[in-house]
Design an enzyme around this catalytic site. Structure first.
Site, PDB file in Angstrom:
ATOM      1  N   CYS A   8       0.840  -1.214   0.000  1.00  0.00           N
ATOM      2  CA  CYS A   8       0.000   0.000   0.000  1.00  0.00           C
ATOM      3  C   CYS A   8       0.871   1.260   0.000  1.00  0.00           C
ATOM      4  O   CYS A   8       0.616   2.206  -0.748  1.00  0.00           O
ATOM      5  CB  CYS A   8      -0.924   0.027   1.220  1.00  0.00           C
ATOM      6  SG  CYS A   8      -2.037  -1.376   1.330  1.00  0.00           S
ATOM      7  N   ASP A  66      34.933  15.217  21.614  1.00  0.00           N
ATOM      8  CA  ASP A  66      35.471  16.561  21.805  1.00  0.00           C
ATOM      9  C   ASP A  66      35.770  16.694  23.305  1.00  0.00           C
ATOM     10  O   ASP A  66      35.241  15.930  24.110  1.00  0.00           O
ATOM     11  CB  ASP A  66      34.406  17.579  21.368  1.00  0.00           C
ATOM     12  CG  ASP A  66      34.818  19.002  21.645  1.00  0.00           C
ATOM     13  OD1 ASP A  66      35.969  19.350  21.359  1.00  0.00           O
ATOM     14  OD2 ASP A  66      33.984  19.759  22.182  1.00  0.00           O
ATOM     15  N   ASP A  79      29.753  19.441  21.067  1.00  0.00           N
ATOM     16  CA  ASP A  79      28.729  20.314  21.647  1.00  0.00           C
ATOM     17  C   ASP A  79      28.681  21.695  21.031  1.00  0.00           C
ATOM     18  O   ASP A  79      27.953  22.553  21.507  1.00  0.00           O
ATOM     19  CB  ASP A  79      28.960  20.460  23.159  1.00  0.00           C
ATOM     20  CG  ASP A  79      30.192  21.306  23.460  1.00  0.00           C
ATOM     21  OD1 ASP A  79      31.174  21.208  22.692  1.00  0.00           O
ATOM     22  OD2 ASP A  79      30.175  22.060  24.448  1.00  0.00           O
ATOM     23  N   ASP A  93      32.419  21.875  16.104  1.00  0.00           N
ATOM     24  CA  ASP A  93      32.449  20.430  15.869  1.00  0.00           C
ATOM     25  C   ASP A  93      31.630  20.031  14.645  1.00  0.00           C
ATOM     26  O   ASP A  93      31.593  18.853  14.283  1.00  0.00           O
ATOM     27  CB  ASP A  93      31.895  19.683  17.104  1.00  0.00           C
ATOM     28  CG  ASP A  93      32.703  19.977  18.357  1.00  0.00           C
ATOM     29  OD1 ASP A  93      33.939  19.993  18.261  1.00  0.00           O
ATOM     30  OD2 ASP A  93      32.097  20.213  19.415  1.00  0.00           O
TER      31      ASP A  93
END
Length: 929
Positions: free
Chosen positions: A84, A597, A802, A806
């Site tokens: 479907c 990091d 964060d 990054d």
């Protein structure tokens, strides 16, 4: 820009902004095309965001390309299997102007990207309905804020037209859909210009008080799901009313002497009362209650595809019409002894309806996470009216859905914050754990931001609403989870490929089974003793053929992946881990290397100055004035720490004004320099000082070594070409960081530290947490290169970071994890967002994705294994050796049970528990807060 990682970092940074519809970056031509909602963001903000990532951006007014792609969400009713969804997708993709169409079986939704200049959303709805499904528009294009209003007191359609004209005249109203039969308006509006209270006021003032307008529930997915559950429940109960007597007359009463005699009484020739009763009772089940299977089959076959409805319709019709033939022949013959299969067709439909009812019931539980998130918002709010001097002149309790931008809301102690905004009066502590995961209540005073759905603890606050409706943090989290549940996992393609030929193959197998048994009986291929006394060889062959047709289950295959993804992403959201759909889940479960990091990820991310050593005779206050005047122009966390520390020498001022810094230059990854009070100030690391030809004395070198040995960052300050001071800045490790790295090692996941900090600090941090591989003094692009090198070595890499710095690495990694996302959670560009800023959630994300994917594998094993095992048994593979045959109605029950079992298998993910090692960390009091 130099490579695709650069383009990716720009794209992700832009997409983080609210109101961005689409962003495409062309690295070859150094251009970006951004489509956005002007009421939420402007060109200058987009340009500044690109420059914040580290690239120069100039605005180009592109008059030649005015093409704008809109996104439309449509609810689709009536889909049963992947066949479907494929039909709907291909119908939409075939339309001119549709760029991309995505249809999800589990959520029963379509997300269509289309060009509004070529096609409109009504044509999309028509295409879906032409494909044989019911389509309901959820949102289209720029319908950023939508509301449904029910109007009481309207007498005629003419009154509705007058109200519609009044609403259209209101500035900010974009689109209106009117349903005159139920007196309902569906309106889209710009929240910057107008709001729901204005709309209600227009309606009520137009009728001079005759009309009363109220907010009507939008009739979302949950409302539809409840209605669908009711429909299947009603259909199943009605089918039982007719099926139970059919079952009793054919299977039970035949063994009770008195009743058997009555049912066997002949009416015309060999036609008995029992056969007439079964015929009469099974007919409504076949054609009235089972009508949905006919309509579903017709719509599927009309578009050249075959779905589960086709199998059910063929199987039940074969049993029903053979029985009709048998009964009619008995009525016209004096010696023909008939055997009918009326109980097969009616029981088959009853069991399938029961299965669908249980399946829809279970599927409804897969989206519990969204309902729980929505429940965070309070139902009512206290609206304040202020005079020109800011004094409260009136209070009114209103429905929280009526809050408009710039409203002033009163938040009482113990009440939930009704809207995103900022404090304009009062002081309190607010528990934000349900959104950010921060366990301790956060102090709030004038000017501080608050998030809707969080809990005010001990003081009264007056807040000004800034983000309402679909703009709010809570709404955006809900939208993110819904998008995640729409996104298909790559493994879903496997089921999609199978579904294309599954049903036709089953029909061929069914016919082959019937012919094989029929011909074997005709030419005495098996002993006559095999044939039960109540039937002949034709009827035996027919039963085998029907059983094969109805035992096959394409639904189980179609539901295997999306239900597990829905539950997995929902559980993740409730644990503070937002996994953005099946792609992220599939990549995360393979991760065997994590790049961390340092600042804000392994460390707390709030650096503070812990020591100052001056190398020249100088007043400390004057020294910090010069340094702070330079660093106040920088956004770097270390710069902010220095400025914050410098404020201690100016305690008399809350926000001190620093001397003017001229010729300010920021050297990425090294430091800053400027002219302050006609003196050249340079603040940065050792390499910056050497680049600037500044001599570093031996005692300063010793200080740096000592600072780095204490896992601190050393910052050097030069004034007029001479090294004047050394600052020690500490960013403490997050508690439990070492244990997290240790647990990852036990999960066979390699950990690597990549940081822009110096080697000494980086090595000390790595040693303390137990990371063996370190890359220090890395610029943003170097982080991305390191990720690519790891991928080339055969690792599946996750990057945990964060900040915008990054971004290149987050894009380059197989899985980007954003930590410490806070209120910007819903527009974060990572694949996985760790809402609570807890390092342990990295483990939760990987473990949950592994558990979810193992559940998907289990679902596929079950769905495929069921079909591979069930079809041969239904075809009579065990009959020659053991005499065991599967009656069609039991085959139908097995088919229904197959779909339900796959959904229930996925639902077991709701009881997911984090790894016990993480709970042990909490027991030791090591939890990150």
């Amino acid at each position: 820009m130099t490579c695709s990682a650069c383009a990716g970092s720009v794209e992700k940074a832009v997409k983080r902004l609210p109101g961005i519809r689409e962003a495409v970056v062309d690295v070859l031509n150094n251009r970006a095309q951004v489509m956005f909602y002007p009421s939420f963001v402007n060109e200058e903000t987009i340009r500044e965001t690109i420059e914040d990532v580290g690239f120069q951006a100039t605005l180009i007014q592109d008059e030649t390309n005015e093409k704008s792609i809109q996104v439309c969400r449509i609810r689709i009713n009536g889909m049963t299997c992947t066949s479907c969804t494929s039909t709907v997708e291909s119908s939409l993709q075939a339309l001119h102007g549709v760029q991309k169409a995505q249809v999800a079986l589990a959520t029963e939704e379509a997300r269509v990207h289309y060009d509004p200049k070529i096609i409109n959303h009504n044509q999309l709805l028509e295409a879906i309905e032409d494909a044989g499904f019911e389509a309901i528009l959820i949102s289209a294009g720029e319908d950023m804020s939508k509301i449904q209003l029910k109007v009481d007191g309207v007498g005629t359609h003419n009154s509705m037209r007058i109200l519609e004209n009044s609403l259209r005249a209101l500035p900010g109203v974009q689109d209106i859909d009117v349903d005159p039969n139920v007196h309902k308006f569906s309106l889209s509006y710009k929240p910057d210009v107008t709001g729901p209270r204005n709309l209600i006021n227009v309606i009520e003032s137009t009728g001079n008080g005759r009309y009363k307008a109220t907010i009507s529930p939008e009739g979302g997915r949950e409302v539809h799901r409840k209605e669908e559950i009711k429909q299947y429940y009603r259909s199943f109960l009605w089918s039982l009313v007719f099926t139970i007597p059919v079952f009793l007359t054919s299977m039970v009463f035949m063994y009770i002497p008195g009743l058997k005699h009555g049912l066997d009484t002949k009416v015309v020739n060999m036609l008995s009362i029992g056969e007439i009763l079964r015929w009469v009772l099974s007919t409504p089940v076949q054609f009235v209650i089972g009508r949905r299977f006919y309509t579903g089959s017709y719509k599927a076959l009309r578009h050249g595809s075959a779905n589960m409805d086709v199998l059910i319709a063929l199987g039940t019709n074969a049993a029903y019409f053979y029985s009709v033939y048998s009964v009619l022949r008995a009525a016209t013959s004096e010696d023909f002894k008939s055997t009918d299969f009326f109980e097969t067709s009616s029981m088959l439909i009853s069991f399938i309806l029961l299965g669908k009812y249980l399946e829809v019931l279970a599927k409804g539980k897969t989206s519990d996470a969204i309902a729980k998130l929505m429940d965070l918002a309070p139902e009512t709010a206290i609206l304040l009216a202020l005079d020109s001097e800011g004094n409260v002149i009136n209070e009114e309790e209103i429905d929280s859905r009526l809050i408009q931008k710039n409203d002033v809301i009163k938040i009482l102690p113990g009440a939930k914050v009704a809207s995103d905004g900022f404090v304009i009066w009062g002081q309190s502590h607010v528990n934000e754990s349900m959104i950010t995961g921060e366990a301790r209540p956060v102090a709030k005073r004038k000017g501080d931001t608050v998030i809707g759905g969080t809990l005010n603890e001990n003081g009264v606050l007056h807040i000004k609403a800034t983000r309402v409706g679909s703009e709010s943090a809570l709404s955006q989290i809900v939208q993110l989870v819904e998008s995640a549940q729409m996104a298909k996992a790559p493994v879903q393609k496997f089921a999609d490929r199978i579904s294309k030929f599954f049903v036709p193959l089953v029909i061929v197998l069914s016919l082959s089974t019937f012919l094989a048994w029929f011909l074997a009986g005709k030419f005495h291929g098996y002993p006559k003793s095999w044939i039960p006394s109540s039937m002949d060889s034709f009827q035996l062959a027919l039963q085998f053929g029907i059983s094969v047709m109805v035992i096959a289950c394409p639904c189980a295959l179609g539901l295997a992946t999306p239900t597990a993804v829905m539950v997995g992403t929902g559980v993740g959201a409730s644990q503070g881990v937002l996994i953005k759909g099946g792609q992220a889940l599939e990549s995360a479960h393979k991760v065997n290397c994590i790049v961390f990091d340092k600042t804000g990820t392994l460390t707390v991310g709030k650096p503070v100055v812990v020591n100052t050593r001056l190398l020249k005779n100088m007043v400390l206050q004057e020294f910090y004035e010069l340094v702070a005047a330079t660093e106040v122009n920088s956004e770097h966390p270390l710069a902010k720490a220095i400025v914050e520390y410098a404020k201690k020498f100016r305690e008399d001022e809350e926000n001190p004004t620093w001397p003017e810094a001229k010729d300010f230059v920021s050297i990425t990854g090294h430091g800053v320099k400027a002219i302050v009070r006609n003196r050249e100030i340079i603040v940065g690391n050792k390499s910056l000082m050497l680049d600037q030809k500044i001599v570093i004395p031996a005692d300063a070198e010793d200080m740096l070594e000592e600072i780095e040995a204490m896992v601190q960052t050393g910052i050097l300050i030069s004034i007029d070409g001479e090294l004047t001071g050394v600052l020690a800045i500490s960013d403490p490790l997050k508690p439990g960081a070492r244990d997290v790295i240790s647990i990852l090692k036990s999960m066979k996941v390699k950990s690597i530290l990549v940081t822009g900090d110096n080697w000494g600090t980086a090595n000390s941090i790595a040693q303390e947490v137990g990371i063996e591989t370190v890359i220090a003094e890395a610029k943003p692009e170097h982080k991305a290169e390191k990720v690519k090198n790891l991928q080339a070595s055969g690792y599946i890499v996750a990057m945990v970071g964060d900040g915008i710095n990054d971004s290149p690495a987050l894009v380059a990694a197989d899985v980007g994890m954003a930590i410490g996302a806070g209120t910007d959670i819903a527009i974060e560009a990572a694949d996985i967002v760790l809402m609570k800023s807890n390092l342990e959630d990295v483990i939760t994300a990987i473990d949950l994705s592994r558990k979810t994917f193992s559940r998907i594998r289990l679902n596929y094993i079950w769905a495929l294994g069921y079909n591979l095992l069930g079809i041969p048994i239904a075809a009579g593979a065990l009959f020659p050796s053991s005499g065991f045959r599967l009656p069609p109605w039991i085959a139908g029950a097995a088919m229904a049970a197959s779909s339900v079992s796959v959904v229930c298998c996925s639902l077991l993910l709701k009881y997911y528990k984090r790894p016990k090692k993480l709970d042990a960390l909490e027991m030791q009091g090591v939890r990150v807060e």
